[in-house]
Design a protein around this motif. Structure first.
Motif, PDB file in Angstrom:
ATOM      1  N   LYS A   1       0.826  -1.203   0.000  1.00  0.00           N
ATOM      2  CA  LYS A   1       0.000   0.000   0.000  1.00  0.00           C
ATOM      3  C   LYS A   1       0.863   1.257   0.000  1.00  0.00           C
ATOM      4  N   ARG A   2       0.231   2.377  -0.365  1.00  0.00           N
ATOM      5  CA  ARG A   2       0.821   3.703  -0.223  1.00  0.00           C
ATOM      6  C   ARG A   2      -0.115   4.546   0.638  1.00  0.00           C
ATOM      7  N   TYR A   3       0.464   5.494   1.355  1.00  0.00           N
ATOM      8  CA  TYR A   3      -0.326   6.297   2.280  1.00  0.00           C
ATOM      9  C   TYR A   3      -0.076   7.780   2.013  1.00  0.00           C
ATOM     10  N   VAL A   4      -1.160   8.556   2.041  1.00  0.00           N
ATOM     11  CA  VAL A   4      -1.086   9.959   1.648  1.00  0.00           C
ATOM     12  C   VAL A   4      -1.819  10.829   2.664  1.00  0.00           C
ATOM     13  N   LEU A   5      -1.188  11.943   3.020  1.00  0.00           N
ATOM     14  CA  LEU A   5      -1.858  12.982   3.795  1.00  0.00           C
ATOM     15  C   LEU A   5      -2.417  13.998   2.802  1.00  0.00           C
ATOM     16  N   ARG A   6      -3.654  14.370   2.966  1.00  0.00           N
ATOM     17  CA  ARG A   6      -4.281  15.280   1.996  1.00  0.00           C
ATOM     18  C   ARG A   6      -5.020  16.398   2.727  1.00  0.00           C
ATOM     19  N   VAL A   7      -4.880  17.611   2.198  1.00  0.00           N
ATOM     20  CA  VAL A   7      -5.636  18.744   2.712  1.00  0.00           C
ATOM     21  C   VAL A   7      -6.239  19.491   1.527  1.00  0.00           C
ATOM     22  N   THR A   8      -7.507  19.845   1.638  1.00  0.00           N
ATOM     23  CA  THR A   8      -8.192  20.643   0.625  1.00  0.00           C
ATOM     24  C   THR A   8      -8.508  22.001   1.235  1.00  0.00           C
ATOM     25  N   LEU A   9      -8.005  23.062   0.598  1.00  0.00           N
ATOM     26  CA  LEU A   9      -8.256  24.418   1.061  1.00  0.00           C
ATOM     27  C   LEU A   9      -9.444  24.989   0.303  1.00  0.00           C
ATOM     28  N   ASP A  10     -10.460  25.442   1.033  1.00  0.00           N
ATOM     29  CA  ASP A  10     -11.674  26.010   0.439  1.00  0.00           C
ATOM     30  C   ASP A  10     -11.824  27.480   0.808  1.00  0.00           C
ATOM     31  N   ASP A  11     -10.705  28.138   1.034  1.00  0.00           N
ATOM     32  CA  ASP A  11     -10.735  29.536   1.435  1.00  0.00           C
ATOM     33  C   ASP A  11      -9.477  30.215   0.902  1.00  0.00           C
ATOM     34  N   VAL A  12      -9.629  31.385   0.279  1.00  0.00           N
ATOM     35  CA  VAL A  12      -8.486  32.091  -0.302  1.00  0.00           C
ATOM     36  C   VAL A  12      -8.067  33.298   0.539  1.00  0.00           C
ATOM     37  N   GLN A  13      -8.643  33.442   1.719  1.00  0.00           N
ATOM     38  CA  GLN A  13      -8.237  34.545   2.577  1.00  0.00           C
ATOM     39  C   GLN A  13      -6.793  34.336   3.045  1.00  0.00           C
ATOM     40  N   PRO A  14      -5.971  35.383   3.050  1.00  0.00           N
ATOM     41  CA  PRO A  14      -4.557  35.224   3.421  1.00  0.00           C
ATOM     42  C   PRO A  14      -4.350  34.741   4.851  1.00  0.00           C
ATOM     43  N   ASP A  15      -5.334  34.962   5.715  1.00  0.00           N
ATOM     44  CA  ASP A  15      -5.191  34.521   7.097  1.00  0.00           C
ATOM     45  C   ASP A  15      -5.588  33.063   7.302  1.00  0.00           C
ATOM     46  N   THR A  16      -6.091  32.437   6.261  1.00  0.00           N
ATOM     47  CA  THR A  16      -6.365  30.997   6.352  1.00  0.00           C
ATOM     48  C   THR A  16      -5.102  30.265   5.933  1.00  0.00           C
ATOM     49  N   ARG A  17      -4.460  29.617   6.900  1.00  0.00           N
ATOM     50  CA  ARG A  17      -3.160  28.997   6.654  1.00  0.00           C
ATOM     51  C   ARG A  17      -3.102  27.589   7.242  1.00  0.00           C
ATOM     52  N   PHE A  18      -2.539  26.701   6.450  1.00  0.00           N
ATOM     53  CA  PHE A  18      -2.333  25.318   6.883  1.00  0.00           C
ATOM     54  C   PHE A  18      -0.870  25.166   7.271  1.00  0.00           C
ATOM     55  N   TYR A  19      -0.621  24.783   8.536  1.00  0.00           N
ATOM     56  CA  TYR A  19       0.755  24.703   9.039  1.00  0.00           C
ATOM     57  C   TYR A  19       1.364  23.307   8.927  1.00  0.00           C
ATOM     58  N   GLY A  20       0.533  22.275   8.930  1.00  0.00           N
ATOM     59  CA  GLY A  20       1.084  20.937   8.776  1.00  0.00           C
ATOM     60  C   GLY A  20       0.358  19.878   9.580  1.00  0.00           C
ATOM     61  N   VAL A  21       0.895  18.659   9.479  1.00  0.00           N
ATOM     62  CA  VAL A  21       0.313  17.492  10.152  1.00  0.00           C
ATOM     63  C   VAL A  21       1.402  16.798  10.964  1.00  0.00           C
ATOM     64  N   THR A  22       1.022  16.345  12.159  1.00  0.00           N
ATOM     65  CA  THR A  22       1.921  15.555  12.999  1.00  0.00           C
ATOM     66  C   THR A  22       1.321  14.162  13.181  1.00  0.00           C
TER      67      THR A  22
END
Length: 246
Positions: A211-232
């Motif tokens: 198998k392969r494993y993937v972390l996925r994030v979908t951004l549905d907001d273009v405001q500059p203050d909406t920020r994805f920092y990461g996954v632990t």
């Protein structure tokens, strides 16, 4: 006859000298044997104690959760047309409000690439952890600005992000969602936090052979203050892994 007597005397003297030298250098042979026996017993006992200590240390290492962090700016878009901003000095990932097209336009002799509004973008990163490790916890860090959330279909989204952990086969099999919600877990609108993403079945075991494993994030907001920092990701190396205790 004199020759035989001389040889015998020489042999006796050599034997005495050998015994004297042996005693002087190594001590009493009987005492030496006893000393060697005691020393060997002590060494073997110490080795057994060291082995038990090492086993306990190894068990603690392999059973204690290991942590791996995946920063937001390292995630890559699944579509080459997505326009985004990676790392504003905080390793974050943000979606740009417009993306370029393949068309151009000319105004006052200046030709530029046409842009269109974009409302969503999907990004992925390969979940690379040891084979047969048991994933026990996944958390996402982000800042989600209030409102302004729009999905691909132009519908209002409940928040600015959606998180998924996917399992894929080696032959292009349909992805399997590994979080408690097959469609993913959304961020909380208006929050800046680290959110625990519930895993289906309280965890899953990695099988990198099939198998392969993937972390996925979908951004549905273009405001500059909406920020994805990461996954632990936290995982445990359990039984069956080379080097782990049985």
């Amino acid at each position: 006859m004199r020759l035989l007597r001389r040889i015998a005397i020489t042999a006796v003297i050599a034997g005495v000298l050998s015994a004297v030298v042996s005693t002087a250098l190594y001590g009493n042979p009987v005492a030496l044997a006893a000393s060697t026996s005691t020393s060997l017993h002590d060494v073997l006992s110490q080795l057994r104690r060291n082995s038990k200590v090492s086993e306990r240390l190894n068990a603690g290492f392999f059973r204690a959760p290991q942590t791996r962090a995946f920063v937001g700016s390292a995630f890559q878009p699944t579509n080459s047309n997505v326009e985004y901003i990676a790392d504003r000095g905080d390793s974050s990932l943000s979606l740009a409000p417009k993306r370029p097209t393949t068309d151009t336009e000319t105004n006052n002799g200046t030709t530029t690439v046409k842009t269109v509004d974009q409302t969503t973008g999907t990004f992925e990163y390969a979940l690379d952890i040891p084979n047969r490790a048991q994933v026990v916890k996944v958390t996402a860090s982000y800042r989600d600005a209030t409102g302004g959330n729009t999905t691909t279909n132009g519908q209002a989204a409940s928040s600015g992000m959606n998180f998924q952990v996917l399992e894929l086969g080696q032959l292009g099999d349909s992805p399997k969602g590994l979080l408690s919600s097959a469609t993913g877990v959304r961020s909380r609108d208006g929050q800046a936090e680290t959110l625990n993403l519930p895993i289906a079945g309280n965890g899953f075991r990695v099988n990198n052979s099939l198998k392969r494993y993937v972390l996925r994030v979908t951004l549905d907001d273009v405001q500059p203050d909406t920020r994805f920092y990461g996954v632990t990701v936290q995982y445990v190396i359990g039984k069956g892994v080379a080097g782990a205790p049985s």
